[in-house]
Structures are given as C-alpha cells and as structure tokens.
Design a protein around this motif. Structure first.
Motif, PDB file in Angstrom:
ATOM      1  N   UNK A 237       0.839  -1.198   0.000  1.00 41.00           N
ATOM      2  CA  UNK A 237       0.000   0.000   0.000  1.00 41.00           C
ATOM      3  C   UNK A 237       0.876   1.252   0.000  1.00 41.00           C
ATOM      4  N   UNK A 238       2.198   1.052  -0.009  1.00 39.61           N
ATOM      5  CA  UNK A 238       3.157   2.143  -0.184  1.00 39.61           C
ATOM      6  C   UNK A 238       3.810   1.937  -1.539  1.00 39.61           C
ATOM      7  N   UNK A 239       4.487   2.979  -2.007  1.00 43.36           N
ATOM      8  CA  UNK A 239       5.187   2.828  -3.289  1.00 43.36           C
ATOM      9  C   UNK A 239       6.540   3.533  -3.234  1.00 43.36           C
ATOM     10  N   UNK A 240       7.380   3.215  -4.187  1.00 39.46           N
ATOM     11  CA  UNK A 240       8.681   3.855  -4.284  1.00 39.46           C
ATOM     12  C   UNK A 240       8.458   5.360  -4.399  1.00 39.46           C
ATOM     13  N   UNK A 241       9.223   6.115  -3.617  1.00 40.32           N
ATOM     14  CA  UNK A 241       9.103   7.574  -3.596  1.00 40.32           C
ATOM     15  C   UNK A 241       8.323   8.085  -2.391  1.00 40.32           C
ATOM     16  N   UNK A 242       7.500   7.218  -1.777  1.00 40.57           N
ATOM     17  CA  UNK A 242       6.750   7.607  -0.580  1.00 40.57           C
ATOM     18  C   UNK A 242       7.702   7.742   0.605  1.00 40.57           C
ATOM     19  N   UNK A 243       7.306   8.582   1.561  1.00 38.42           N
ATOM     20  CA  UNK A 243       7.992   8.576   2.853  1.00 38.42           C
ATOM     21  C   UNK A 243       7.603   7.258   3.540  1.00 38.42           C
ATOM     22  N   UNK A 244       8.567   6.592   4.115  1.00 36.25           N
ATOM     23  CA  UNK A 244       8.291   5.331   4.807  1.00 36.25           C
ATOM     24  C   UNK A 244       7.453   5.628   6.048  1.00 36.25           C
ATOM     25  N   UNK A 245       6.348   4.922   6.218  1.00 32.39           N
ATOM     26  CA  UNK A 245       5.527   5.129   7.421  1.00 32.39           C
ATOM     27  C   UNK A 245       6.340   4.860   8.691  1.00 32.39           C
ATOM     28  N   UNK A 246       6.210   5.761   9.639  1.00 31.51           N
ATOM     29  CA  UNK A 246       6.974   5.658  10.876  1.00 31.51           C
ATOM     30  C   UNK A 246       6.352   4.617  11.810  1.00 31.51           C
ATOM     31  N   UNK A 247       7.168   4.037  12.648  1.00 28.51           N
ATOM     32  CA  UNK A 247       6.708   3.081  13.651  1.00 28.51           C
ATOM     33  C   UNK A 247       7.789   2.943  14.710  1.00 28.51           C
ATOM     34  N   UNK A 248       7.398   2.352  15.810  1.00 28.08           N
ATOM     35  CA  UNK A 248       8.349   1.974  16.853  1.00 28.08           C
ATOM     36  C   UNK A 248       8.134   0.496  17.118  1.00 28.08           C
ATOM     37  N   UNK A 249       9.222  -0.233  17.297  1.00 26.77           N
ATOM     38  CA  UNK A 249       9.091  -1.660  17.605  1.00 26.77           C
ATOM     39  C   UNK A 249      10.113  -2.048  18.657  1.00 26.77           C
ATOM     40  N   UNK A 250       9.794  -3.135  19.333  1.00 29.15           N
ATOM     41  CA  UNK A 250      10.706  -3.690  20.322  1.00 29.15           C
ATOM     42  C   UNK A 250      11.475  -4.834  19.683  1.00 29.15           C
ATOM     43  N   UNK A 251      12.789  -4.812  19.871  1.00 26.91           N
ATOM     44  CA  UNK A 251      13.640  -5.879  19.354  1.00 26.91           C
ATOM     45  C   UNK A 251      13.637  -7.046  20.337  1.00 26.91           C
ATOM     46  N   UNK A 252      14.142  -8.188  19.889  1.00 25.23           N
ATOM     47  CA  UNK A 252      14.153  -9.377  20.738  1.00 25.23           C
ATOM     48  C   UNK A 252      15.016  -9.191  21.983  1.00 25.23           C
ATOM     49  N   UNK A 253      15.953  -8.227  21.959  1.00 29.70           N
ATOM     50  CA  UNK A 253      16.796  -7.976  23.136  1.00 29.70           C
ATOM     51  C   UNK A 253      16.193  -6.915  24.063  1.00 29.70           C
TER      52      UNK A 253
ATOM     53  N   UNK B 197      14.927   1.880   2.343  1.00 31.19           N
ATOM     54  CA  UNK B 197      14.621   3.281   2.630  1.00 31.19           C
ATOM     55  C   UNK B 197      15.913   4.091   2.580  1.00 31.19           C
ATOM     56  N   UNK B 198      15.861   5.246   1.909  1.00 32.56           N
ATOM     57  CA  UNK B 198      17.065   6.070   1.804  1.00 32.56           C
ATOM     58  C   UNK B 198      17.280   6.909   3.066  1.00 32.56           C
ATOM     59  N   UNK B 199      18.361   7.679   3.066  1.00 31.83           N
ATOM     60  CA  UNK B 199      18.751   8.461   4.245  1.00 31.83           C
ATOM     61  C   UNK B 199      17.758   9.561   4.599  1.00 31.83           C
ATOM     62  N   UNK B 200      16.885   9.927   3.652  1.00 34.00           N
ATOM     63  CA  UNK B 200      15.893  10.968   3.929  1.00 34.00           C
ATOM     64  C   UNK B 200      14.567  10.370   4.417  1.00 34.00           C
ATOM     65  N   UNK B 201      14.475   9.040   4.419  1.00 34.01           N
ATOM     66  CA  UNK B 201      13.249   8.376   4.874  1.00 34.01           C
ATOM     67  C   UNK B 201      12.308   7.978   3.756  1.00 34.01           C
ATOM     68  N   UNK B 202      12.761   8.110   2.507  1.00 36.35           N
ATOM     69  CA  UNK B 202      11.920   7.735   1.371  1.00 36.35           C
ATOM     70  C   UNK B 202      12.187   6.293   0.936  1.00 36.35           C
ATOM     71  N   UNK B 203      11.122   5.639   0.499  1.00 40.82           N
ATOM     72  CA  UNK B 203      11.227   4.267   0.008  1.00 40.82           C
ATOM     73  C   UNK B 203      11.862   4.290  -1.384  1.00 40.82           C
ATOM     74  N   UNK B 204      12.913   3.483  -1.561  1.00 45.70           N
ATOM     75  CA  UNK B 204      13.591   3.433  -2.859  1.00 45.70           C
ATOM     76  C   UNK B 204      13.439   2.085  -3.562  1.00 45.70           C
ATOM     77  N   UNK B 205      13.048   1.043  -2.799  1.00 43.31           N
ATOM     78  CA  UNK B 205      12.874  -0.261  -3.429  1.00 43.31           C
ATOM     79  C   UNK B 205      11.956  -1.123  -2.568  1.00 43.31           C
ATOM     80  N   UNK B 206      11.117  -1.894  -3.242  1.00 37.83           N
ATOM     81  CA  UNK B 206      10.203  -2.828  -2.590  1.00 37.83           C
ATOM     82  C   UNK B 206      10.363  -4.182  -3.263  1.00 37.83           C
ATOM     83  N   UNK B 207      10.550  -5.237  -2.478  1.00 35.15           N
ATOM     84  CA  UNK B 207      10.634  -6.576  -3.062  1.00 35.15           C
ATOM     85  C   UNK B 207       9.568  -7.459  -2.432  1.00 35.15           C
TER      86      UNK B 207
END
Length: 180
Positions: free
Chosen positions: A33-49, A148-158
């Motif tokens: 539901x996102x595409x290349x060029x979009x700002x990546x939707x922000x989120x917070x997650x907890x890692x296994x550690x 995601x690039x350094x500015x937060x934009x999506x550059x590739x989706x696989x």
C-alpha cells in the motif's frame, strides 16, 4: 437573508458532524500500500533484546526492513542470503541499519526462529501485524523487503525471494552506501 444564514449554519453543522471516512488505499499487485518515492511510514518496535527502535530516529541511514515470520518458508530460504550478502557485509557501516520485522509472533518464537535460521541481524516484534499493515495489506503475504534512503523515502520494494531481484537489492544498497 436571516433564513439563508440559518440554513447555511445548519448545513455546515450537518456536514461537520458526518464521520470522516479514512481514505481507502488499494494494494498493488504485490500487496503493497506504499510505493517507491513515498515517505516510509513511521513506527516503533521492540527488538528481541528489549531495545526499542523508531524508524524516524534512523534518518541519515540507509534502512532495510525485512518483513518475516517463522511459518514462512520463503522467508527461511531468503534470510541466510540477507545475513551473508547484506548484513555481514554492512553491519559495521554506521550509515546502514537492517531490521527483520517478525509478523505477529511471540518473543520466544522469534528468538528460536533467529537461532534456527542462523541470522544475527536484529529482529523486532510486530504484534497484531500493525507495522506490516502500514506497508502492505494486512492479508498480504510475506517475505518482503523495504529499502529506505537516508531521507526516509522508500527506494525499493521486493516481494518473495527472486535471485535477480535480490541481486538488484544488494547492488542498490552498495550504491546507496557508496560501496562496491
């Protein structure tokens, strides 16, 4: 004129009291539901550690997200390649971050999954697949990678694991990090 103004106030009040419908996003053929060029939707997650990671705090870095789960056969096939060809190559580069986002599984399952697949890159928990649902239709499958690039934009989706597409992903990461 007074009746007209009263009518206008009534019409505006009625319009404002109507619930605002969320814009319906139609997933693409791969379920994104996102595409290349979009700002990546922000989120917070907890890692296994136990550490917490917020995507927007990673601005200035090239970020790869790998959506995965222990029950996904294609994920298990792809993860050793991500470990060998991406993580081990770039893990010491301060301009790079890689996170596996495990879809809706408990901590013990995710820790055991990392052990079984032999991956050492960080895995995060996505209870209810809420992070996943920011990027793809909640009912869509995995494995999928978001670059995601350094500015937060999506550059590739696989989607899924395809050697040619994976090779392109590796090359794109090298290119973005100025490496060969």
């Amino acid at each position: 004129m007074k009746k007209f103004m009263s009518l206008m106030v009534l019409v505006c009040a009625c319009l404002l009291s109507q619930p605002v419908k969320a814009q319906q996003v139609t997933p693409d053929a791969a379920g994104y539901i996102v595409k290349v060029g979009d700002m990546a939707p922000d989120f917070e997650m907890e890692l296994t550690d136990g550490q917490k990671v917020k995507l927007s705090d990673l601005r200035g870095k090239v970020v790869m997200l790998q959506f995965t789960a222990s029950w996904c056969g294609v994920c298990r096939k792809e993860m050793p390649f991500i470990e060998k060809d991406i993580w081990l190559k770039h893990k010491d580069n301060q301009a790079f971050a890689l996170y596996g986002v495990d879809r809706d599984e408990p901590l013990e399952t995710v820790v055991a999954f990392a052990k079984r697949t032999g991956v050492t890159y960080p895995l995060g928990l996505d209870p209810g697949a809420d992070i996943f649902a920011k990027y793809a239709d909640r009912k869509a499958g995995i494995t999928r990678n978001v670059l995601i690039d350094k500015t937060g934009r999506i550059v590739m989706l696989t989607r899924l694991y395809n050697e040619e597409e994976f090779s392109s992903l590796c090359k794109k990461i090298d290119e973005m990090l100025g490496e060969k």
